[in-house]
Motif scaffolding. Structure first.
Motif, mmCIF file in Angstrom:
data_model
loop_
_atom_site.group_PDB
_atom_site.id
_atom_site.type_symbol
_atom_site.label_atom_id
_atom_site.label_comp_id
_atom_site.label_asym_id
_atom_site.label_seq_id
_atom_site.Cartn_x
_atom_site.Cartn_y
_atom_site.Cartn_z
ATOM 1 N N CYS A 352 0.867 -1.177 0.000
ATOM 2 C CA CYS A 352 0.000 0.000 0.000
ATOM 3 C C CYS A 352 0.898 1.220 0.000
ATOM 4 N N CYS A 354 1.511 3.479 2.236
ATOM 5 C CA CYS A 354 2.358 3.670 3.425
ATOM 6 C C CYS A 354 3.375 2.540 3.542
ATOM 7 N N CYS A 363 -0.366 0.409 9.609
ATOM 8 C CA CYS A 363 -0.982 0.900 8.365
ATOM 9 C C CYS A 363 -2.374 1.434 8.634
ATOM 10 N N CYS A 365 -4.096 2.855 6.040
ATOM 11 C CA CYS A 365 -4.732 3.015 4.738
ATOM 12 C C CYS A 365 -6.110 2.351 4.751
HETATM 13 ZN ZN LIG Z 1 -0.792 1.422 4.364
#
Ligand SMILES: [Zn+2]
Ligand SMILES: Nc1ncnc2c1ncn2[C@@H]1O[C@H](COP(=O)(O)OP(=O)(O)OP(=O)(O)O)[C@@H](O)[C@H]1O
Ligand SMILES: [Mg+2]
Length: 510
Positions: A352, A354, A363, A365
């Motif tokens: 992803c 990040c 994370c 996200c």
């Molecule tokens: Zn992430």
């Protein structure tokens, strides 16, 4: 007066002989060049005229016409400067034409009369020898490339005057010389990095060993700092040593790309890792004066695409065809060029933006964001990878572990044994590796017994696999069996192959 000098034009990774004819006649002092010329070749007129003057050759005011033939081959680049200058000197009677018999000349001229390096000297000298030429005159900086070719003499010259002296038979210039076999044997031995330096990562190393054994493309996915780049860089060190023929083939490509850097020979497996901002042309080849791209520079080695989702989508998509054909064709207005591109594709990515998905402690996200990030890799491209692995972050303790890691040499021996089995098995099939098996060949070479069959069937239903995934599992299982020196594919081989599939299930749910 009329004269004829031989030179060469690069076409793909070979060279075609070009004859440079000069004619001087009475009339207005005009200098004309004809013969299907690229813009740099047209500009040769100015460089040649001034270089001749600055080298002390005073030419009478006459009409000069230079023709480069054959007319249907487009001539590009600056390598015709020197042969054009020499042809003019012969036409004016400064040099007897018989001195140019059996001689091929290439080189770019500076205005001061110096000879600058040009691209493609290695393939040019090869073609010259094939066409029966006895000597080549090339820029001094390129003499090593030419000297690699046996059975023809290659002379390096640093200036126009030096070339003239040489062609007149004055002076004591000797042809360039390299001990190719020794150079090759020596360079081929030493690698700069080694798998022994990578702590832990047993699963990733195993997957890489399998990938190299069957030339399967591999995608590594994992958080920042997990060692993806480190692992990828070491992949060429476990590939079998280059053969001399492979080395020459690679060197030709580097010679044309102008990347020899005074080396006579490329004797290490290439590892190319273009940045994700690369243009399509730089990746696959082409351009005004056509040049091989990164995929050809990676021929017989590894093309590493780090941060795969960051590449321009259309740039990556053009890889699909060369991946199938192991070569790339660049179509131009009136010609097309073919470059070899038999590379192993290794890609790395974070899951992803990040980098830490699915580690929900780190994370943040959203599911949609992760989906969008992963979605940058299209399904057809994903399909080009046979093996998916997760590189997991090492903890401090694992990195501290002092136990000895296996060296690249040890891994390379197992890879070589697995490759040998494939070469023997496929000698009538026109393929070399398990990754190249077609569905029809899979039927023949990846036969499963009842137990293996039912294991795969179960996975097929449970994991909802596509037909493509099914074939890929079988190819990888074939390689795993080959590493095991087993002609039969067993349940152990099948289940390991299924593991390398489950990763793309986990991230892409397909
Ligand atoms: Zn992430
Ligand atoms: N298994 C390992 N053994 C020894 N050193 C390691 C290992 N893994 C990582 N390192 C160290 O961590 C550094 C970072 O690793 P690397 O650049 O390969 O990570 P990466 O997965 O490519 O990260 P990114 O996603 O940020 O590109 C390496 O240069 C190396 O010094
Ligand atoms: Mg990295």
């Amino acid at each position: 007066m009329f004269s004829k000098v031989y030179s060469a034009a690069i076409h793909g990774i070979d060279a075609l002989i070009v004859s440079v004819e000069a004619d001087v006649s009475d009339g207005l002092p005009i200098f004309d060049m004809v013969g299907y010329l690229g813009s740099e070749v047209k500009e040769a007129r100015e460089r040649v005229r001034i270089a001749l003057k600055n080298s002390g050759f005073m030419l009478p005011a006459k009409r000069i016409t230079v023709n480069l033939s054959p007319a249907d081959v487009r001539k590009e680049g600056t390598a015709f400067d020197l042969p054009v200058a020499i042809a003019i000197l012969v036409a004016f009677g400064h040099l007897p034409e018989e001195y140019l018999k059996d001689t091929l000349i290439v080189g770019e001229l500076s205005l001061n009369g110096n000879v600058n390096k040009v691209n493609g000297v290695l393939p040019i000298v090869y073609s010259a020898r094939e066409q029966g030429f006895l000597r080549c005159v090339v820029p001094a900086e390129n003499v090593g490339e030419g000297a690699v070719v046996s059975g023809i003499k290659t002379y390096g010259v640093a200036s126009l005057s030096e070339a003239v002296e040489l062609l007149r038979g004055n002076g004591s210039k000797l042809p360039g010389e390299v001990d190719v076999k020794q150079l090759f044997a020596h360079n081929n031995k030493e690698d700069l990095v080694d798998f022994g330096e990578v702590a832990g990562q047993i699963a990733a190393k195993r997957a890489i060993e399998i990938a190299v054994s069957g030339m399967h493309n591999i995608l590594m996915i994992g958080p920042p700092g997990s060692g993806k780049t480190m692992l990828a860089k070491r992949i060429p060190t476990i590939m079998p040593e280059l053969s001399f023929e492979e080395s020459i083939e690679i060197s030709k490509i580097y010679s044309i790309a102008g990347l020899m850097e005074q080396k006579a020979l490329i004797s290490r497996r290439p590892f190319r890792s273009p940045h994700h901002t690369i243009t399509t042309t730089a990746l696959v080849g082409g351009g005004g004066v056509p040049k091989p791209g990164e995929i050809s520079l990676a021929h017989h080695g590894v093309l590493f695409l780090d941060e795969l989702p960051e590449f321009q989508k259309n740039t990556i998509e053009v890889l699909r065809q060369p991946l199938e054909e192991k070569s790339v064709t660049i179509a131009r207005l009136n010609a097309s060029y073919k470059y070899p591109a038999g590379f192993m594709l290794v890609a790395a990515m974070n899951p992803c933006s990040c980098g830490y998905y699915p580690d929900r402690n780190r994370c943040n996200c959203s599911v949609n964001l992760v989906k969008r990030y992963l979605g940058r890799i299209s399904q057809p491209l994903l399909d080009r990878f046979d093996i998916f692995i997760e590189a997991l972050q090492m903890n401090y303790k694992e990195l501290q572990l002092q136990e000895k890691q296996e060296s690249s040499q040890e891994i390379r021996e197992r890879v070589a044994a697995a490759r040998k089995l494939q070469l023997e098995r496929y000698q009538d099939q026109n393929i070399y590796f398990n990754s190249q098996l077609t569905p029809r060949m899979i039927k023949k070479y990846c036969k499963l017994d009842a137990r293996e069959q039912s294991l795969l069937e179960e996975a097929f239903i449970k994991m909802n696999l596509s037909a493509r995934a099914y074939h890929r599992i079988l190819k990888v299982a074939r390689t795993i069996a080959d590493l095991d020196q087993s002609e039969r594919i067993t349940t152990k081989h099948i289940s390991e192959a299924i593991c390398y599939r489950s990763m793309d299930q986990k991230y892409w749910d397909n």
